[in-house]
Motif scaffolding. Structure first.
Motif, PDB file in Angstrom:
ATOM      1  N   ASP A  89     -41.050 -21.778  70.740  1.00  0.00           N
ATOM      2  CA  ASP A  89     -39.895 -22.296  70.008  1.00  0.00           C
ATOM      3  C   ASP A  89     -40.255 -23.529  69.196  1.00  0.00           C
ATOM      4  O   ASP A  89     -39.652 -23.796  68.150  1.00  0.00           O
ATOM      5  CB  ASP A  89     -38.777 -22.664  70.994  1.00  0.00           C
ATOM      6  CG  ASP A  89     -38.284 -21.476  71.773  1.00  0.00           C
ATOM      7  OD1 ASP A  89     -37.571 -20.648  71.206  1.00  0.00           O
ATOM      8  OD2 ASP A  89     -38.643 -21.375  72.974  1.00  0.00           O
ATOM      9  N   LYS A 116     -38.811 -18.978  62.801  1.00  0.00           N
ATOM     10  CA  LYS A 116     -37.796 -19.783  63.486  1.00  0.00           C
ATOM     11  C   LYS A 116     -38.387 -20.954  64.268  1.00  0.00           C
ATOM     12  O   LYS A 116     -37.667 -21.681  64.948  1.00  0.00           O
ATOM     13  CB  LYS A 116     -36.977 -18.902  64.431  1.00  0.00           C
ATOM     14  CG  LYS A 116     -36.036 -17.943  63.708  1.00  0.00           C
ATOM     15  CD  LYS A 116     -35.088 -17.272  64.693  1.00  0.00           C
ATOM     16  CE  LYS A 116     -34.067 -16.414  63.963  1.00  0.00           C
ATOM     17  NZ  LYS A 116     -33.097 -15.815  64.917  1.00  0.00           N
ATOM     18  N   ILE A 118     -39.809 -24.554  65.335  1.00  0.00           N
ATOM     19  CA  ILE A 118     -39.645 -25.961  64.988  1.00  0.00           C
ATOM     20  C   ILE A 118     -41.043 -26.563  64.982  1.00  0.00           C
ATOM     21  O   ILE A 118     -41.684 -26.680  66.031  1.00  0.00           O
ATOM     22  CB  ILE A 118     -38.753 -26.701  66.007  1.00  0.00           C
ATOM     23  CG1 ILE A 118     -37.452 -25.946  66.265  1.00  0.00           C
ATOM     24  CG2 ILE A 118     -38.495 -28.132  65.555  1.00  0.00           C
ATOM     25  CD1 ILE A 118     -36.574 -25.750  65.065  1.00  0.00           C
ATOM     26  N   TYR A 185     -29.832 -27.555  65.677  1.00  0.00           N
ATOM     27  CA  TYR A 185     -29.575 -27.020  64.333  1.00  0.00           C
ATOM     28  C   TYR A 185     -29.920 -25.540  64.271  1.00  0.00           C
ATOM     29  O   TYR A 185     -29.181 -24.736  63.697  1.00  0.00           O
ATOM     30  CB  TYR A 185     -30.394 -27.796  63.299  1.00  0.00           C
ATOM     31  CG  TYR A 185     -30.259 -27.252  61.899  1.00  0.00           C
ATOM     32  CD1 TYR A 185     -29.140 -27.535  61.128  1.00  0.00           C
ATOM     33  CD2 TYR A 185     -31.244 -26.426  61.363  1.00  0.00           C
ATOM     34  CE1 TYR A 185     -29.012 -27.028  59.845  1.00  0.00           C
ATOM     35  CE2 TYR A 185     -31.124 -25.911  60.079  1.00  0.00           C
ATOM     36  CZ  TYR A 185     -30.003 -26.221  59.325  1.00  0.00           C
ATOM     37  OH  TYR A 185     -29.863 -25.693  58.060  1.00  0.00           O
ATOM     38  N   ARG A 186     -31.050 -25.171  64.887  1.00  0.00           N
ATOM     39  CA  ARG A 186     -31.437 -23.752  64.884  1.00  0.00           C
ATOM     40  C   ARG A 186     -30.431 -22.911  65.654  1.00  0.00           C
ATOM     41  O   ARG A 186     -30.136 -21.771  65.278  1.00  0.00           O
ATOM     42  CB  ARG A 186     -32.834 -23.583  65.490  1.00  0.00           C
ATOM     43  CG  ARG A 186     -33.390 -22.175  65.297  1.00  0.00           C
ATOM     44  CD  ARG A 186     -34.747 -22.016  65.920  1.00  0.00           C
ATOM     45  NE  ARG A 186     -34.687 -22.042  67.377  1.00  0.00           N
ATOM     46  CZ  ARG A 186     -35.745 -21.903  68.161  1.00  0.00           C
ATOM     47  NH1 ARG A 186     -36.961 -21.756  67.624  1.00  0.00           N
ATOM     48  NH2 ARG A 186     -35.623 -21.912  69.466  1.00  0.00           N
ATOM     49  N   LYS A 191     -32.072 -21.133  61.838  1.00  0.00           N
ATOM     50  CA  LYS A 191     -33.213 -21.490  61.001  1.00  0.00           C
ATOM     51  C   LYS A 191     -34.157 -22.458  61.709  1.00  0.00           C
ATOM     52  O   LYS A 191     -33.734 -23.467  62.268  1.00  0.00           O
ATOM     53  CB  LYS A 191     -32.728 -22.155  59.711  1.00  0.00           C
ATOM     54  CG  LYS A 191     -31.889 -21.237  58.825  1.00  0.00           C
ATOM     55  CD  LYS A 191     -31.419 -21.993  57.582  1.00  0.00           C
ATOM     56  CE  LYS A 191     -30.567 -21.104  56.692  1.00  0.00           C
ATOM     57  NZ  LYS A 191     -30.072 -21.846  55.510  1.00  0.00           N
ATOM     58  N   GLY A 192     -35.452 -22.149  61.621  1.00  0.00           N
ATOM     59  CA  GLY A 192     -36.461 -23.105  62.034  1.00  0.00           C
ATOM     60  C   GLY A 192     -36.760 -24.050  60.892  1.00  0.00           C
ATOM     61  O   GLY A 192     -36.212 -23.914  59.787  1.00  0.00           O
ATOM     62  N   GLN A 193     -37.645 -25.016  61.131  1.00  0.00           N
ATOM     63  CA  GLN A 193     -37.993 -25.942  60.052  1.00  0.00           C
ATOM     64  C   GLN A 193     -39.193 -26.793  60.433  1.00  0.00           C
ATOM     65  O   GLN A 193     -39.598 -26.841  61.598  1.00  0.00           O
ATOM     66  CB  GLN A 193     -36.817 -26.862  59.721  1.00  0.00           C
ATOM     67  CG  GLN A 193     -36.352 -27.760  60.854  1.00  0.00           C
ATOM     68  CD  GLN A 193     -35.172 -28.615  60.443  1.00  0.00           C
ATOM     69  OE1 GLN A 193     -35.247 -29.368  59.470  1.00  0.00           O
ATOM     70  NE2 GLN A 193     -34.068 -28.487  61.174  1.00  0.00           N
TER      71      GLN A 193
END
Length: 397
Positions: A89, A116, A118, A185-186, A191-193
Motif C-alpha cells: 500500500d 494506487k 502511496i 485520501y486514497r 487514488k494513490g500518489q
C-alpha cells in the motif's frame, strides 16, 4: 490491533528518519517490510550493542518490522522488490530521488505496476529548488535551519547542534502523518500518489514558526527571532544546590512569584506589570528570576512553586529519566525479552487509544530474518528463492 492493520508498507529506508517513521506506522498496526542491503542498515552497528548488527538506536527505531535482504544493484533483486511493491500500500524511501531513478524504482516505475500505491520520499530538500540533489544528514539540516546559530545567539560559547537527532525524528513524525493522510485520501478517492517530505522545509516549520518574528510582516516590523526563547537566562535556573526548571509566564504566575519572594510590589514595576511589557524585556525579567533562585535549594523552590501553582520541574539527567516514577507507573519503559539480544528496554507508543490500540508485535529484526517468509508471501516458489540466495541477489539470516 492498531488502526493501520491491513496496510502493508515497503520500507526502503536507513539510519533514523525513515526507520523512525516506518516504526510509527508499524506501531499503528501496519505490516512493515524493511528492505536492507547485504551490509544492512548502517545504524545497526552504532555502539553500544551486545551482538553486532543490533545496536541500541536500531533496536529502538525498527520494532514491528520484518527484514528482507535484497541487493538492489542486481536485476533479480530489483524484480523481487517490484513484486513486493506490487502488493504494498505504501513505499517509503529516504535516499535522494535521483538514486531511486537510477535503481529504476522511481515513482513512475512503481506506479506502472501499482497505480494506487502511496510513494513517499523523505530526503534533504524540495526537488523544486537548487538544493534538490544535495545530500543531507541531521547535522547538515540543523545547520541549514539555523539551530547552531540560535544556540550561539542565545548565549552558548560557540555554535552547537542540538544533542538529539532532532531533524530526523521530527521529520520522521511528519512522514508518518503524511502517509496516514494519503491513505485516508486514497480511501475516499481510490487514488494513490507521490508524496515528498523534505527535511529542510519541514524543520523550518518549527524554527520559523517561532523565530520569523518581525519578518512575518511586509515590510518587516522588527527583527526575526522570538526574544523570550533567545533570552540568555531562558535556561534551567541555578539554585543553592542544583538546578530547577520553571516558567513564570502569565500575570497570575508573576504575582504569585513576587509573593513567594516577599516582594508583591514588583508587579507594579513598569518592567513587570503585564505580559506585553515583560515580552519586551525578557532579558531583564529572566535575569531577575535567575538571581532570586540562587537564594534557595532546589527542593525549596519546587515546593514553593507548586504551592503557588507555577509550572516547575526538576532538571532530570538521563539516569533520572530511566528511574522516573511517573514513567514506571504508566509502563513507558517496558522490559521485553528479545530472542537474540536478551532483556532490553523498549519505549512505549506515546499515545493512548480507547479503540484500535497500537501494540508491540515484533522485535527489531535480525538482518534478513524474514527474507524467505516475505518472498514466499510475494508468490516466489522455493526454487526461485533458493536461486536469489545462491546468486547473492537476496540474503537470509
Amino acid at each position: 490491533m492498531g488502526p493501520l492493520q491491513g496496510v502493508r508498507v515497503l520500507d526502503l529506508t536507513t539510519v533514523v528518519m525513515g526507520p523512525y517513521a516506518t516504526q510509527i506506522l508499524g506501531d499503528f498496526g501496519a505490516d512493515v517490510i524493511k528492505v536492507e542491503s547485504p551490509e544492512g542498515d548502517v545504524i545497526r552497528n552504532a555502539w553500544p550493542f551486545r551482538n553486532q548488527g543490533m545496536g541500541t538506536i536500531f533496536l529502538n527505531t525498527n520494532r514491528n518490522k520484518r527484514s528482507i535482504v535484497l541487493d538492489l544493484k542486481k536485476e533479480e533483486a530489483r524484480e523481487a522488490c517490484l513484486a513486493l511493491a506490487k502488493r504494498s500500500d505504501v513505499l517509503v524511501y529516504n535516499i535522494r530521488p535521483q538514486a531511486m531513478t537510477r535503481l529504476k524504482l522511481g515513482y513512475e516505475d512503481i506506479k506502472k505496476i501499482n497505480p494506487k500505491i502511496i510513494y513517499v520520499g523523505c530526503f534533504g530538500f524540495s526537488q523544486r529548488g537548487p538544493y534538490a540533489a544535495k545530500a543531507a544528514y541531521d547535522d547538515m539540516i540543523q545547520g541549514a535551519a539555523g539551530i547552531p546559530y540560535l544556540l550561539k545567539k542565545q548565549g552558548a560559547s560557540e555554535p552547537r547542534y542540538a544533542p538529539m537527532i532532532v531533524a530526523d525524528r521530527s521529520v520522521g513524525q511528519q512522514v508518518a502523518s503524511a502517509v496516514s493522510a494519503a491513505l485516508y485520501y486514497r480511501e475516499k478517492s481510490g487514488k494513490g500518489q507521490r508524496v515528498d517530505v523534505p527535511m529542510y522545509e519541514h524543520l523550518l516549520q518549527m524554527i520559523l514558526g517561532d523565530h520569523l518574528g518581525g519578518y512575518t510582516f511586509e515590510p518587516p516590523h522588527g527583527p526575526p527571532g522570538y526574544i523570550r526563547i533567545l533570552s540568555p537566562d531562558r535556561r534551567p535556573y541555578e539554585t543553592k544546590d542544583g538546578y530547577v526548571c520553571a516558567l513564570i509566564y502569565n500575570d497570575k504566575q508573576w504575582n504569585a512569584f513576587f509573593e513567594a519572594i516577599g516582594q508583591p510590589e514588583m508587579l507594579s514595576d513598569p518592567l513587570f506589570s503585564n505580559h506585553e511589557v515583560r515580552s519586551k524585556n525578557y532579558d531583564t525579567a529572566y535575569a531577575f528570576v535567575a538571581q532570586e533562585l540562587k537564594k534557595r535549594t532546589t527542593t525549596e523552590w519546587v515546593e514553593a512553586f507548586e504551592r503557588a501553582d507555577i509550572p516547575v520541574q526538576r532538571m532530570n539527567s538521563l539516569e533520572d529519566i530511566v528511574a522516573d516514577p511517573h514513567l514506571a507507573a504508566i509502563g513507558y519503559l517496558n522490559t521485553v525479552e528479545h530472542p537474540t539480544e536478551g532483556r532490553i528496554k523498549t519505549l512505549a507508543v506515546p499515545s493512548e487509544w480507547s479503540e484500535s490500540k497500537p501494540e508491540y508485535r515484533r522485535h527489531a529484526p535480525r538482518l534478513g530474518e524474514h527474507t524467505r517468509e516475505v518472498l514466499a508471501e510475494a508468490g516466489f516458489p522455493e526454487e526461485k528463492i533458493a536461486k536469489l540466495l545462491e546468486t547473492g541477489a537476496a540474503s537470509a539470516a
